[in-house]
Write a protein that holds these residues in place. Structure first.
Motif, short mmCIF file in Angstrom:
data_model
loop_
_atom_site.label_atom_id
_atom_site.label_comp_id
_atom_site.label_asym_id
_atom_site.label_seq_id
_atom_site.Cartn_x
_atom_site.Cartn_y
_atom_site.Cartn_z
N TRP A 1 0.91 -1.14 0.11
CA TRP A 1 -0.06 0.14 0.00
C TRP A 1 0.98 1.12 0.05
O TRP A 1 0.60 2.44 -0.73
N VAL A 2 2.14 1.25 0.87
CA VAL A 2 2.80 2.42 0.91
C VAL A 2 3.87 2.66 -0.35
O VAL A 2 3.71 3.64 -0.76
N VAL A 3 4.26 1.57 -0.57
CA VAL A 3 5.64 1.60 -1.59
C VAL A 3 4.86 1.35 -3.06
O VAL A 3 5.48 2.29 -3.90
N MET A 4 3.99 0.66 -3.26
CA MET A 4 3.58 0.17 -4.51
C MET A 4 2.03 0.77 -4.92
O MET A 4 1.71 0.52 -5.83
N GLY A 5 1.56 1.54 -3.93
CA GLY A 5 0.28 2.04 -4.19
C GLY A 5 -0.87 1.35 -4.46
O GLY A 5 -1.86 1.69 -5.07
N GLU A 6 -0.81 0.16 -3.82
CA GLU A 6 -1.86 -0.90 -4.04
C GLU A 6 -3.05 -0.69 -2.87
O GLU A 6 -2.79 -0.10 -1.85
N ARG A 7 -4.32 -0.65 -3.25
CA ARG A 7 -5.41 -0.42 -2.53
C ARG A 7 -5.54 -1.25 -1.31
O ARG A 7 -5.23 -2.50 -1.26
#
Length: 296
Positions: free
Chosen positions: A111-117
């Protein structure tokens, strides 16, 4: 009678069982053999097995994205050392429960690094698992004592290991787009075999029984990893997450049967919270991917 387990779930069950036996062998060997020496033996055997798989696959042994592959190997080396150290210095069930919480850290880093929901259910699952980890660690504000009952250094190593396990998993996800799986599997034992002798202290000559335990570590954990990898290849992670939870059950059984370690209420309560959080996290991931699935 209808079979309740899919092929992927059966593979994961076998891999999880073998992994738990490997953890028991680590615990027994670690009574006298240094952690880095145990890790070195696993690395040597693992490198040989992975090399055979790579050669059979026809892929280049060292891959194409060698810097990222080397990072995968380095993080894998640190993560495995932390895992082995925690297993040796903590009760087996406690170490397994704490290390099992790594899917939560993977979700947070993604979530933080790869922007996954990370939806509301996923966030609740993360919070539930983190509370479970805190319960297993037995901090003073929960137990009413001046400090945790478990070895503080081993706890710190285990918690740090969760972070490196998570980073290693994320690098695998990135490498899977361009590299053959056998090549990705080859690098951790390669780095372990090169680095372990540099950091090892106080190596001992194993006894006959200790050699059997070391061989068990290498074979059970490497073959277990192979079957778990095959399970993930044919089944969604969300669907087989319940099977991986059995690793905690196996650890509790081996600890009680062979080590005289009876899990207390803190371990049971924290383990249940982590299992609930992991299953909820898997459900959250499945729900998010469901709309895009075609069913074919």
């Amino acid at each position: 009678m209808r079979n309740w387990l899919t092929p992927g779930m059966r593979l994961m069950l076998l891999g999880t069982f073998l992994f738990s036996l490997g953890s028991l062998c680590i615990k027994l060997a670690g009574e006298r053999v240094p952690t880095m020496e145990i890790l070195f033996v696993r690395g040597i055997v693992g490198m040989g097995l992975c090399w055979l798989i790579v050669r059979r696959s026809g892929a280049g042994v060292f891959g194409t994205r060698r810097v990222m592959l080397a990072l995968r190997g380095l993080t894998g080396f640190i993560a495995l050392f932390a895992e082995f150290y925690a297993i040796v210095h903590l009760p087996l069930a406690d170490a397994t429960v704490i290390l099992f919480s790594h899917p939560v850290m993977v979700a947070v880093l993604a979530w933080v690094v790869m922007g996954e929901r990370l939806n509301l259910v996923g966030a609740g699952a993360v919070l539930t698992s983190l509370v479970g980890v805190a319960v297993v660690c037995r901090p003073g504000f929960l137990t009413g004592t001046s400090g945790p009952e478990l070895d503080p250094l081993a706890l710190a190593v285990a918690l740090g290991g969760i972070c490196f396990i998570s980073v290693a998993i994320l690098t695998v996800r990135s490498l899977a787009r361009t590299e053959h799986p056998a090549v990705v599997m080859f690098y951790p034992p390669l780095i372990i075999s090169l680095a372990a002798p540099l950091f090892a202290e106080g190596w001992v000559m194993p006894t006959g029984a200790e050699w059997l335990m070391l061989l068990g570590v290498a074979l059970f954990m490497n073959v277990g990893q192979y079957y778990m990898t095959k399970g993930y290849a044919v089944e969604s992670a969300a669907r087989i997450s319940a099977v991986t939870c059995l690793e905690i059950v196996f650890a509790a059984i081996w600890g009680a049967s062979f080590l005289g370690e009876i899990p207390d209420g803190w371990t049971v309560a924290g383990g249940l919270l982590i299992v609930i959080g992991t299953l909820a996290l898997g459900t959250s991931a499945r729900d998010e991917t469901a709309p895009g699935e075609s069913g074919g």
